[in-house]
Design an enzyme around this catalytic site. Structure first.
Site, PDB file in Angstrom:
ATOM      1  N   PRO A 251       0.824  -1.227   0.000  1.00 48.77           N
ATOM      2  CA  PRO A 251       0.000   0.000   0.000  1.00 48.77           C
ATOM      3  C   PRO A 251       0.852   1.269   0.000  1.00 48.77           C
ATOM      4  CG  PRO A 251      -0.730  -1.544   1.689  1.00 48.77           C
ATOM      5  CD  PRO A 251       0.561  -2.062   1.167  1.00 48.77           C
ATOM      6  N   GLU A 252       0.489   2.207  -0.854  1.00 48.67           N
ATOM      7  CA  GLU A 252       1.156   3.513  -0.900  1.00 48.67           C
ATOM      8  C   GLU A 252       0.132   4.581  -0.514  1.00 48.67           C
ATOM      9  OE1 GLU A 252       3.403   4.058  -4.579  1.00 48.67           O
ATOM     10  OE2 GLU A 252       3.631   1.901  -4.799  1.00 48.67           O
TER      11      GLU A 252
END
Ligand SMILES: [Zn+2]
Length: 277
Positions: free
Chosen positions: A2-3
């Site tokens: 996840p960013e």
């Protein structure tokens, strides 16, 4: 992994359902995350109201009553889901449900993380910005401090590859491998280019592409490759909009040349050899 867009999408969904709720019960099934969840964690948070949900870089900041903030980082494979009613429980392996918070509307917030690189940490709200996780972070890419003048100033004399530079959390917060590749495609710059060789115009194109790509991804609730799910347990839809990431040998959506994959800073780096210079 996840960013920023995945964490921001998660935040926006959770804001509607959990802000104003009170934590009535907390269970820690497995405390051995990236950092050990302290033994008094449940005692510290039970009875507190969720007052606000913020985000800094890839950290979700759950602001609780009594000036306490819970930092949540999803690590490599973590998810934070709100479970109630028709939640698709079967898409999650229960053995990796490490933390569960019961709320006063009978829903549950569950932190699931197969690889356990995630982090859940409590800090006094006044100390949050200066805690070890957040104090060295660069500006938010969607905020006013990130622009082409800032980028040009940071870029001066830097020998790093531009893709690693964009992923350097001290330069700008929240960008990882997927979005760095997409930003550089939009900007027409190859991932391995040394930062000091970039022209003012190229840096300006990168500074402009950055928030545009991130905003578009947030609108589609992020990108799901393997494990990422949003707070409702659903995958993000930006995967279909990726122009270069994960598309080696597929035709470039702009010029039809096959997309290449080179290793930059030990990470796969996708680009179009014709559109990017
Ligand atoms: Zn192309």
């Amino acid at each position: 992994m996840p960013e920023l867009p995945e964490v921001e999408s998660l935040r926006r969904l959770l804001v509607r359902s959990v802000v104003g709720r009170t934590i009535v019960h907390a269970t820690v099934t497995n405390a051995a995350l990236r950092r050990r969840v302290p033994s008094d964690f449940a005692r510290q948070i039970v009875g507190r109201r969720i007052e606000r949900l913020g985000r800094r870089a890839k950290y979700l900041m759950v602001e609780l009553g009594g000036e306490l903030t819970m930092l949540v980082h999803l690590g490599m494979s973590g998810s934070l889901t709100r479970r109630c009613g028709a939640f698709p429980e079967s898409s999650f392996d229960r053995r990796h449900d490490h933390l569960e918070l019961k709320l006063d509307d009978r829903s549950r917030l569950v932190f699931n993380d197969p690889r356990r690189f995630g982090l859940v940490k409590l800090v006094a709200r006044a100390d949050a910005a200066s805690c070890s996780e957040l104090r060295a972070l660069g500006p938010e890419p969607l905020g006013p401090d990130f622009n082409s003048a800032y980028l040009a100033q940071k870029a001066r004399g830097r020998r790093a590859a531009i893709k690693n530079f964009l992923m350097d959390q001290k330069v700008v917060a929240g960008i990882g491998n997927i979005y760095a590749a997409e930003i550089l495609f939009r900007a027409g710059v190859r991932p391995a280019r040394r930062v000091y060789t970039l022209s003012r115009t190229e840096l300006k194109r990168i500074a402009e592409a950055t928030p545009n790509v991130l905003r578009e991804a947030i609108g589609l609730r992020g990108t799901t490759f393997r494990s990422y799910r949003d707070s409702r347990g659903k995958p993000g839809a930006f995967s279909r909009r990726l122009k270069v990431y994960g598309r080696e040998n597929e035709p470039c959506p702009r010029c039809w040349a096959p997309i290449k994959n080179v290793v930059v800073g030990q990470r796969a780096s996708f680009f179009c050899p014709r559109c990017q210079h």
